[in-house]
Design a protein around this motif. Structure first.
Motif, PDB file in Angstrom:
ATOM      1  N   LEU A 102       0.828  -1.211   0.000  1.00 41.33           N
ATOM      2  CA  LEU A 102       0.000   0.000   0.000  1.00 41.33           C
ATOM      3  C   LEU A 102       0.855   1.250   0.000  1.00 41.33           C
ATOM      4  O   LEU A 102       0.502   2.252  -0.649  1.00 41.33           O
ATOM      5  N   LEU A 103       1.970   1.239   0.713  1.00 47.47           N
ATOM      6  CA  LEU A 103       2.836   2.407   0.732  1.00 47.47           C
ATOM      7  C   LEU A 103       3.414   2.685  -0.656  1.00 47.47           C
ATOM      8  O   LEU A 103       3.499   3.840  -1.094  1.00 47.47           O
ATOM      9  N   ALA A 104       3.799   1.626  -1.359  1.00 46.62           N
ATOM     10  CA  ALA A 104       4.323   1.817  -2.709  1.00 46.62           C
ATOM     11  C   ALA A 104       3.239   2.299  -3.664  1.00 46.62           C
ATOM     12  O   ALA A 104       3.482   3.160  -4.520  1.00 46.62           O
ATOM     13  N   ARG A 105       2.024   1.760  -3.545  1.00 45.28           N
ATOM     14  CA  ARG A 105       0.941   2.183  -4.436  1.00 45.28           C
ATOM     15  C   ARG A 105       0.466   3.586  -4.089  1.00 45.28           C
ATOM     16  O   ARG A 105      -0.012   4.315  -4.956  1.00 45.28           O
ATOM     17  N   ALA A 106       0.553   3.980  -2.816  1.00 42.18           N
ATOM     18  CA  ALA A 106       0.102   5.315  -2.423  1.00 42.18           C
ATOM     19  C   ALA A 106       0.973   6.400  -3.028  1.00 42.18           C
ATOM     20  O   ALA A 106       0.531   7.550  -3.151  1.00 42.18           O
ATOM     21  N   MET A 107       2.199   6.088  -3.417  1.00 43.94           N
ATOM     22  CA  MET A 107       3.052   7.066  -4.073  1.00 43.94           C
ATOM     23  C   MET A 107       2.624   7.295  -5.517  1.00 43.94           C
ATOM     24  O   MET A 107       3.013   8.284  -6.131  1.00 43.94           O
ATOM     25  N   LEU A 152       2.849   9.164   4.250  1.00 49.19           N
ATOM     26  CA  LEU A 152       3.494   9.499   2.983  1.00 49.19           C
ATOM     27  C   LEU A 152       3.244  10.949   2.617  1.00 49.19           C
ATOM     28  O   LEU A 152       4.158  11.673   2.229  1.00 49.19           O
ATOM     29  N   ALA A 153       1.993  11.394   2.758  1.00 43.69           N
ATOM     30  CA  ALA A 153       1.686  12.781   2.423  1.00 43.69           C
ATOM     31  C   ALA A 153       2.447  13.740   3.327  1.00 43.69           C
ATOM     32  O   ALA A 153       2.962  14.769   2.892  1.00 43.69           O
ATOM     33  N   GLY A 154       2.551  13.374   4.634  1.00 41.69           N
ATOM     34  CA  GLY A 154       3.288  14.253   5.536  1.00 41.69           C
ATOM     35  C   GLY A 154       4.764  14.319   5.206  1.00 41.69           C
ATOM     36  O   GLY A 154       5.377  15.385   5.239  1.00 41.69           O
ATOM     37  N   ARG A 155       5.370  13.170   4.855  1.00 44.57           N
ATOM     38  CA  ARG A 155       6.792  13.167   4.538  1.00 44.57           C
ATOM     39  C   ARG A 155       7.081  13.954   3.269  1.00 44.57           C
ATOM     40  O   ARG A 155       8.028  14.729   3.210  1.00 44.57           O
TER      41      ARG A 155
END
Length: 291
Positions: free
Chosen positions: A126-131, A171-174
């Protein structure tokens, strides 16, 4: 993220197509032998077990209300097993029976429940797809497809939505912090017009290292000239952990951006006429002399 009606729909049976009916609700001889061992199971239990056996590969989970399965699918299974369709209404009176049957079906098909390792793999996916995608509904659908391909029983809707939100939030925060640090504050009194684009870009490029250094309480960077003759900023001292963290986040973002660009180029039929590619691979940050 989702309304109550949408969550209820995600927990129930969807409409089934003819292709799905033939693909997932066709029992083999081994399936019939698994469902009807010869003793210990009544007609309702056998038909309910058959529904769970076919629904798990179809949806990746089995809804709690098994008797509400599509009527066409139930009719197909009842004809194969020679059991009346009305027997399914008597199935699932005990929750323990449904859970026990689901465990037996999972072992028979080679599926497994979501443990700690499976949850970690899902979070990384999910982290990879969220990018690449920011839509919660799309991320939820991609997560379901990932679980089906991995033969992992889908957890509850709320649990999976929490995983999607956890992948989108940090992810959005980073990325926001990375962009803010890299861009630096806007110069006060900078004119809106009267300068060409190259001049404004060059001026902003010289302002960012100074603003970054002053913000972190470090001495301002100095000019150095490399072997290529290009002037670049370098920092006095070794990069800090914060510098490395920012560099790693930017490199991850650029790699995902390049992969998404390559995918779009392949879908559009290749590069532009003339041989020049539409995208160039981003240069990896964090080389010698700076972050």
């Amino acid at each position: 993220m989702f309304t109550d009606e949408e969550i209820a729909r995600l927990r129930s049976f969807p409409k089934i197509s003819r292709e799905e009916l033939i693909r997932f609700f066709t029992l083999t001889a081994a399936d019939v032998e698994f469902i009807d061992p010869g003793r210990g199971r009544g007609p309702a239990d056998r038909l309910g077990l058959a529904v769970q056996l076919c629904v798990l590969p179809w949806l990746g989970f089995v809804p709690a209300d098994v008797p509400s399965a599509p009527s066409a699918a139930v009719a197909r299974l009842s004809e194969r097993l020679r059991i009346s369709v009305g027997e399914l209404a008597r199935y699932g009176g005990r929750e323990q029976t449904r859970s026990s049957h689901l465990q037996q079906v999972a072992r028979y098909l080679g599926w497994r429940t979501a443990g700690e390792l499976e949850r970690k793999e899902l979070d990384e996916f999910l982290l990879a797809r969220a990018m690449e995608h920011d839509s919660p509904s799309l991320l939820f659908r991609l997560a379901c497809e990932h679980l089906v391909s991995s033969r992992v029983i889908r957890p509850g809707v709320v649990t999976l939505l929490e995983r999607v939100a956890a992948a989108r939030g940090p992810l959005a925060g980073r990325l926001t912090s990375v962009i803010a640090v890299r861009r630096g504050p806007r110069r006060v009194g900078r004119p809106a017009g009267g300068q060409c684009g190259a001049s404004r870009r060059g001026r902003a490029a010289t302002d960012r290292p100074v603003a970054l250094a002053s913000r972190r309480g470090k001495p301002p960077p100095v000019w150095r000239t490399g072997q290529s003759g290009r002037r670049r900023w370098t920092r006095r001292g070794r990069p800090t952990a914060e510098d490395r963290c920012v560099t790693n986040d930017l490199n991850t973002f650029l790699t995902a951006l390049y992969a998404a660009a390559e995918k779009r180029i392949r879908r559009s039929g290749g590069p532009r006429p003339g041989g020049r590619p539409r995208w160039r691979r981003p240069r990896r940050l964090g080389g010698r002399g700076g972050t």
